[in-house]
Design a protein around this motif. Structure first.
Motif, mmCIF file in Angstrom:
data_model
loop_
_atom_site.group_PDB
_atom_site.id
_atom_site.type_symbol
_atom_site.label_atom_id
_atom_site.label_comp_id
_atom_site.label_asym_id
_atom_site.label_seq_id
_atom_site.Cartn_x
_atom_site.Cartn_y
_atom_site.Cartn_z
ATOM 1 N N ARG A 35 0.840 -1.207 0.000
ATOM 2 C CA ARG A 35 0.000 0.000 0.000
ATOM 3 C C ARG A 35 0.875 1.257 0.000
ATOM 4 N N VAL A 36 1.966 1.224 0.753
ATOM 5 C CA VAL A 36 2.882 2.373 0.794
ATOM 6 C C VAL A 36 3.493 2.599 -0.588
ATOM 7 N N ILE A 37 3.954 1.526 -1.216
ATOM 8 C CA ILE A 37 4.534 1.635 -2.557
ATOM 9 C C ILE A 37 3.478 2.136 -3.536
ATOM 10 N N ALA A 38 2.284 1.560 -3.475
ATOM 11 C CA ALA A 38 1.209 1.930 -4.403
ATOM 12 C C ALA A 38 0.793 3.392 -4.242
ATOM 13 N N ALA A 39 0.901 3.924 -3.039
ATOM 14 C CA ALA A 39 0.481 5.303 -2.772
ATOM 15 C C ALA A 39 1.556 6.329 -3.112
ATOM 16 N N SER A 40 2.759 5.882 -3.411
ATOM 17 C CA SER A 40 3.864 6.809 -3.661
ATOM 18 C C SER A 40 3.640 7.578 -4.953
ATOM 19 N N GLU A 41 3.572 8.877 -4.819
ATOM 20 C CA GLU A 41 3.414 9.757 -5.982
ATOM 21 C C GLU A 41 4.766 10.294 -6.441
ATOM 22 N N ASP A 42 5.774 10.125 -5.612
ATOM 23 C CA ASP A 42 7.103 10.622 -5.943
ATOM 24 C C ASP A 42 7.966 9.451 -6.397
ATOM 25 N N THR A 47 15.057 3.109 1.280
ATOM 26 C CA THR A 47 15.110 3.615 2.648
ATOM 27 C C THR A 47 13.890 4.486 2.949
ATOM 28 N N GLU A 48 13.505 5.322 1.978
ATOM 29 C CA GLU A 48 12.314 6.156 2.160
ATOM 30 C C GLU A 48 11.057 5.282 2.273
ATOM 31 N N LEU A 49 10.965 4.260 1.442
ATOM 32 C CA LEU A 49 9.812 3.366 1.511
ATOM 33 C C LEU A 49 9.773 2.634 2.847
ATOM 34 N N HIS A 50 10.946 2.234 3.339
ATOM 35 C CA HIS A 50 11.025 1.562 4.634
ATOM 36 C C HIS A 50 10.522 2.492 5.740
ATOM 37 N N ALA A 51 10.957 3.745 5.707
ATOM 38 C CA ALA A 51 10.532 4.721 6.722
ATOM 39 C C ALA A 51 9.018 4.959 6.644
ATOM 40 N N ARG A 52 8.484 5.058 5.453
ATOM 41 C CA ARG A 52 7.042 5.264 5.287
ATOM 42 C C ARG A 52 6.265 4.046 5.780
ATOM 43 N N ALA A 53 6.776 2.859 5.476
ATOM 44 C CA ALA A 53 6.113 1.635 5.931
ATOM 45 C C ALA A 53 6.149 1.550 7.449
ATOM 46 N N VAL A 60 8.102 -3.853 8.887
ATOM 47 C CA VAL A 60 8.817 -4.652 7.897
ATOM 48 C C VAL A 60 10.297 -4.268 7.906
ATOM 49 N N SER A 61 11.166 -5.236 7.690
ATOM 50 C CA SER A 61 12.603 -4.955 7.694
ATOM 51 C C SER A 61 13.030 -4.327 6.372
ATOM 52 N N LEU A 62 14.163 -3.644 6.402
ATOM 53 C CA LEU A 62 14.705 -3.053 5.185
ATOM 54 C C LEU A 62 15.042 -4.146 4.168
ATOM 55 N N ALA A 63 15.523 -5.287 4.637
ATOM 56 C CA ALA A 63 15.832 -6.405 3.730
ATOM 57 C C ALA A 63 14.573 -6.868 3.009
ATOM 58 N N THR A 64 13.444 -6.914 3.707
ATOM 59 C CA THR A 64 12.182 -7.310 3.082
ATOM 60 C C THR A 64 11.746 -6.273 2.060
ATOM 61 N N VAL A 65 11.985 -5.004 2.350
ATOM 62 C CA VAL A 65 11.660 -3.941 1.388
ATOM 63 C C VAL A 65 12.453 -4.186 0.103
ATOM 64 N N TYR A 66 13.766 -4.415 0.227
ATOM 65 C CA TYR A 66 14.602 -4.648 -0.959
ATOM 66 C C TYR A 66 14.149 -5.894 -1.724
ATOM 67 N N ARG A 67 13.876 -6.987 -1.015
ATOM 68 C CA ARG A 67 13.447 -8.221 -1.687
ATOM 69 C C ARG A 67 12.111 -8.013 -2.400
#
Length: 149
Positions: A35-42, A47-53, A60-67
């Protein structure tokens, strides 16, 4: 905002389906990340996605964000943008074609379209015996100094 919310939900569902196709389990945390990724307009980096999540309570871990980003890219639902000297950024692949200007002083990424540029690129390709299948144009820019005009 109903239309925007529907667009986010549609994107998040497409991403969820893409993860399932790749045999990736869609946990509660990963669904929140989608949902965070889908809502990103920028054009956020991992790292930014991890912080928003994190701010959304995804846990969620940063490693999971990357995977997750890598899998979504492999499935063709997001695109990886690599600009000189910057960490990779991401955007949804369902957008209309556009080009990017990257402000070298602030790092801001500005999307733009220009019919003259598109026509000129097609004309040049044709003159050289080609047709454009896909392309990407990134312009690295600096704001002009104020001229008093």
């Amino acid at each position: 905002m109903i239309k925007a919310d529907a667009k986010i939900e549609t994107r998040a569902r497409l991403m969820e389906k893409a993860l399932r196709r790749a045999h990736v389990r869609v946990t509660r945390q990963r669904a929140a990340l989608l949902r965070v990724i889908a809502a990103s307009e920028d054009h956020p980096d991992a790292t930014e996605l991890h912080a928003r999540a994190d701010a959304a309570g995804a846990g969620v871990s940063l490693a999971t964000v990357y995977r997750t980003l890598t899998t979504l890219m492999a499935q063709g639902v997001i695109e990886k943008l690599e600009f000189e000297g910057e960490p990779a950024r991401w955007e949804a692949a369902d957008q209309n074609h556009h080009d990017h200007m990257i402000d070298i002083e602030t790092g801001a990424v500005i999307e733009f379209t220009n019919d003259r540029i598109e026509a000129l690129q097609a004309e040049i390709a044709r003159e050289m015996g080609f047709e454009i299948v896909r392309h990407r144009l990134d312009l690295y820019v600096r704001r002009l100094p104020e001229t008093g005009r």
